[in-house]
Design a protein around this motif. Structure first.
Motif, PDB file in Angstrom:
ATOM      1  N   THR A 122     -76.933  37.911 -17.360  1.00 20.58           N
ATOM      2  CA  THR A 122     -75.742  38.753 -17.330  1.00 20.58           C
ATOM      3  C   THR A 122     -75.233  38.782 -15.893  1.00 20.58           C
ATOM      4  OG1 THR A 122     -77.051  40.764 -17.012  1.00 20.58           O
ATOM      5  CG2 THR A 122     -76.440  40.210 -19.269  1.00 20.58           C
ATOM      6  N   THR A 123     -73.917  38.765 -15.758  1.00 23.49           N
ATOM      7  CA  THR A 123     -73.307  38.735 -14.433  1.00 23.49           C
ATOM      8  C   THR A 123     -72.278  39.846 -14.322  1.00 23.49           C
ATOM      9  OG1 THR A 123     -71.609  37.204 -15.174  1.00 23.49           O
ATOM     10  CG2 THR A 123     -73.575  36.242 -14.204  1.00 23.49           C
ATOM     11  N   SER A 124     -72.100  40.337 -13.122  1.00 22.24           N
ATOM     12  CA  SER A 124     -71.067  41.335 -12.880  1.00 22.24           C
ATOM     13  C   SER A 124     -70.757  41.378 -11.390  1.00 22.24           C
ATOM     14  CB  SER A 124     -71.508  42.717 -13.361  1.00 22.24           C
ATOM     15  OG  SER A 124     -72.590  43.184 -12.587  1.00 22.24           O
ATOM     16  N   CYS A 125     -69.624  41.976 -11.084  1.00 27.96           N
ATOM     17  CA  CYS A 125     -69.239  42.209  -9.693  1.00 27.96           C
ATOM     18  C   CYS A 125     -69.215  43.708  -9.450  1.00 27.96           C
ATOM     19  CB  CYS A 125     -67.855  41.638  -9.408  1.00 27.96           C
ATOM     20  SG  CYS A 125     -67.807  39.850  -9.317  1.00 27.96           S
ATOM     21  N   ASP A 126     -69.798  44.112  -8.354  1.00 28.58           N
ATOM     22  CA  ASP A 126     -69.755  45.501  -7.920  1.00 28.58           C
ATOM     23  C   ASP A 126     -68.927  45.512  -6.644  1.00 28.58           C
ATOM     24  OD1 ASP A 126     -70.250  48.172  -7.448  1.00 28.58           O
ATOM     25  OD2 ASP A 126     -72.222  47.815  -6.560  1.00 28.58           O
ATOM     26  N   GLY A 127     -67.625  45.622  -6.810  1.00 27.66           N
ATOM     27  CA  GLY A 127     -66.733  45.480  -5.668  1.00 27.66           C
ATOM     28  C   GLY A 127     -66.732  44.027  -5.239  1.00 27.66           C
ATOM     29  N   GLU A 128     -67.226  43.746  -4.046  1.00 30.00           N
ATOM     30  CA  GLU A 128     -67.303  42.379  -3.521  1.00 30.00           C
ATOM     31  C   GLU A 128     -68.663  41.732  -3.800  1.00 30.00           C
ATOM     32  OE1 GLU A 128     -65.297  40.303  -1.463  1.00 30.00           O
ATOM     33  OE2 GLU A 128     -63.612  41.567  -1.977  1.00 30.00           O
ATOM     34  N   ASN A 129     -69.640  42.514  -4.262  1.00 31.32           N
ATOM     35  CA  ASN A 129     -71.015  42.034  -4.402  1.00 31.32           C
ATOM     36  C   ASN A 129     -71.266  41.455  -5.788  1.00 31.32           C
ATOM     37  OD1 ASN A 129     -71.531  43.059  -1.803  1.00 31.32           O
ATOM     38  ND2 ASN A 129     -71.835  45.077  -2.671  1.00 31.32           N
ATOM     39  N   LEU A 130     -72.095  40.418  -5.840  1.00 29.70           N
ATOM     40  CA  LEU A 130     -72.436  39.727  -7.078  1.00 29.70           C
ATOM     41  C   LEU A 130     -73.776  40.231  -7.583  1.00 29.70           C
ATOM     42  CD1 LEU A 130     -71.910  37.393  -9.114  1.00 29.70           C
ATOM     43  CD2 LEU A 130     -73.066  35.881  -7.487  1.00 29.70           C
TER      44      LEU A 130
ATOM     45  N   TRP B 237     -52.028  46.999 -16.257  1.00 24.39           N
ATOM     46  CA  TRP B 237     -51.895  46.608 -14.862  1.00 24.39           C
ATOM     47  C   TRP B 237     -52.847  47.383 -13.954  1.00 24.39           C
ATOM     48  CZ3 TRP B 237     -49.529  42.248 -14.470  1.00 24.39           C
ATOM     49  CH2 TRP B 237     -48.592  41.907 -15.435  1.00 24.39           C
ATOM     50  N   ASN B 238     -54.093  47.446 -14.344  1.00 22.19           N
ATOM     51  CA  ASN B 238     -55.111  48.093 -13.528  1.00 22.19           C
ATOM     52  C   ASN B 238     -55.260  47.296 -12.224  1.00 22.19           C
ATOM     53  OD1 ASN B 238     -57.363  49.221 -12.390  1.00 22.19           O
ATOM     54  ND2 ASN B 238     -58.590  49.144 -14.247  1.00 22.19           N
ATOM     55  N   ARG B 239     -54.953  47.914 -11.117  1.00 17.07           N
ATOM     56  CA  ARG B 239     -54.944  47.214  -9.828  1.00 17.07           C
ATOM     57  C   ARG B 239     -56.320  46.689  -9.437  1.00 17.07           C
ATOM     58  NH1 ARG B 239     -50.115  47.833  -6.996  1.00 17.07           N
ATOM     59  NH2 ARG B 239     -48.803  49.480  -7.830  1.00 17.07           N
ATOM     60  N   ASP B 240     -57.384  47.403  -9.775  1.00 14.30           N
ATOM     61  CA  ASP B 240     -58.725  46.933  -9.419  1.00 14.30           C
ATOM     62  C   ASP B 240     -59.083  45.658 -10.180  1.00 14.30           C
ATOM     63  OD1 ASP B 240     -59.119  48.998  -7.647  1.00 14.30           O
ATOM     64  OD2 ASP B 240     -60.027  50.308  -9.147  1.00 14.30           O
ATOM     65  N   ARG B 241     -58.659  45.578 -11.413  1.00 14.77           N
ATOM     66  CA  ARG B 241     -58.974  44.409 -12.219  1.00 14.77           C
ATOM     67  C   ARG B 241     -58.217  43.172 -11.739  1.00 14.77           C
ATOM     68  NH1 ARG B 241     -57.849  44.526 -18.464  1.00 14.77           N
ATOM     69  NH2 ARG B 241     -56.198  43.106 -17.876  1.00 14.77           N
ATOM     70  N   LEU B 242     -57.037  43.360 -11.211  1.00 19.05           N
ATOM     71  CA  LEU B 242     -56.222  42.240 -10.759  1.00 19.05           C
ATOM     72  C   LEU B 242     -56.439  41.862  -9.302  1.00 19.05           C
ATOM     73  CD1 LEU B 242     -52.879  43.158 -12.514  1.00 19.05           C
ATOM     74  CD2 LEU B 242     -54.561  41.460 -13.211  1.00 19.05           C
ATOM     75  N   LYS B 243     -57.199  42.676  -8.579  1.00 20.96           N
ATOM     76  CA  LYS B 243     -57.441  42.405  -7.159  1.00 20.96           C
ATOM     77  C   LYS B 243     -58.405  41.216  -7.017  1.00 20.96           C
ATOM     78  CE  LYS B 243     -59.282  44.490  -3.005  1.00 20.96           C
ATOM     79  NZ  LYS B 243     -60.083  45.585  -2.486  1.00 20.96           N
ATOM     80  N   PRO B 244     -57.979  40.151  -6.341  1.00 20.70           N
ATOM     81  CA  PRO B 244     -58.868  38.996  -6.193  1.00 20.70           C
ATOM     82  C   PRO B 244     -59.981  39.281  -5.185  1.00 20.70           C
ATOM     83  CG  PRO B 244     -56.831  38.619  -5.023  1.00 20.70           C
ATOM     84  CD  PRO B 244     -56.683  39.939  -5.734  1.00 20.70           C
ATOM     85  N   THR B 245     -61.187  38.890  -5.536  1.00 22.11           N
ATOM     86  CA  THR B 245     -62.334  39.012  -4.634  1.00 22.11           C
ATOM     87  C   THR B 245     -63.122  37.710  -4.674  1.00 22.11           C
ATOM     88  OG1 THR B 245     -63.818  39.903  -6.312  1.00 22.11           O
ATOM     89  CG2 THR B 245     -62.535  41.504  -5.046  1.00 22.11           C
ATOM     90  N   SER B 246     -63.948  37.502  -3.689  1.00 23.45           N
ATOM     91  CA  SER B 246     -64.799  36.317  -3.661  1.00 23.45           C
ATOM     92  C   SER B 246     -65.782  36.338  -4.821  1.00 23.45           C
ATOM     93  CB  SER B 246     -65.549  36.239  -2.339  1.00 23.45           C
ATOM     94  OG  SER B 246     -64.648  36.070  -1.283  1.00 23.45           O
ATOM     95  N   CYS B 247     -66.272  37.516  -5.168  1.00 23.84           N
ATOM     96  CA  CYS B 247     -67.224  37.640  -6.268  1.00 23.84           C
ATOM     97  C   CYS B 247     -66.596  37.194  -7.584  1.00 23.84           C
ATOM     98  CB  CYS B 247     -67.706  39.081  -6.373  1.00 23.84           C
ATOM     99  SG  CYS B 247     -68.863  39.341  -7.729  1.00 23.84           S
ATOM    100  N   LYS B 248     -65.389  37.628  -7.844  1.00 22.39           N
ATOM    101  CA  LYS B 248     -64.711  37.233  -9.087  1.00 22.39           C
ATOM    102  C   LYS B 248     -64.454  35.735  -9.120  1.00 22.39           C
ATOM    103  CE  LYS B 248     -62.566  41.705  -9.842  1.00 22.39           C
ATOM    104  NZ  LYS B 248     -61.311  42.457  -9.817  1.00 22.39           N
ATOM    105  N   ALA B 249     -64.142  35.144  -7.985  1.00 22.73           N
ATOM    106  CA  ALA B 249     -63.934  33.700  -7.918  1.00 22.73           C
ATOM    107  C   ALA B 249     -65.239  32.948  -8.193  1.00 22.73           C
ATOM    108  CB  ALA B 249     -63.375  33.313  -6.551  1.00 22.73           C
TER     109      ALA B 249
END
Length: 141
Positions: free
Chosen positions: A36-44, A10-22
């Motif tokens: 390769t793709t990744s999210c750095d906080g809110e940034n893509l 239940w890592n809270r950062d991993r479960l936190k929804p962001t626009s980047c993850k969407a």
């Protein structure tokens, strides 16, 4: 001792929804190999490797034209294959295009990247690219 609250399941950062993850949910299904793709906080963050052709040009000006064209095509691909409302809310989109002779890093705001999906004219695409994308080059030798 691994508990539910110390970052295990239940890592809270991993479960936190962001626009980047969407954006990544849809984009990861549609991107070509070599990306390769990744999210750095809110940034893509995106990294694109150059697919080598049989006969590669060796002069820097021709390579630069190829890399910038592929960079623009990559931005269009991201804009067309991402949910526009989520991409618009993504603060920064960075793309690193890696060619054996030249590496180009591009940075733009998500609200500008989303407009690449609707631009049809090549000249307007170039103007939008120049106006909204910051670029940094690294020449390899």
């Amino acid at each position: 001792m691994n508990t539910f609250t110390d970052g295990g399941l239940w890592n809270r950062d991993r479960l936190k929804p962001t626009s980047c993850k969407a954006v990544l949910v849809k984009l990861d299904r549609r991107i070509p190999g070599g990306w390769t793709t990744s999210c750095d906080g809110e940034n893509l963050n995106l990294a694109v490797s150059h697919m080598a052709a049989k006969k590669e040009p060796t002069d820097l000006e021709t390579v630069r034209k190829i890399v910038y064209r592929e960079l623009a095509n990559s931005l269009v691909l991201v804009a067309k294959n991402s949910p526009s409302d989520n991409l618009e809310r993504t603060p920064w989109v960075s793309i690193r295009y890696v060619h054996p002779l030249l590496e180009v890093g591009a940075l733009s705001e998500g609200k500008f990247v989303v407009k690449f999906a609707t631009i049809k004219n090549k000249q307007m695409l170039m103007n939008h690219l120049q106006a909204t994308v910051k670029v940094k080059e690294l020449i390899k030798k």
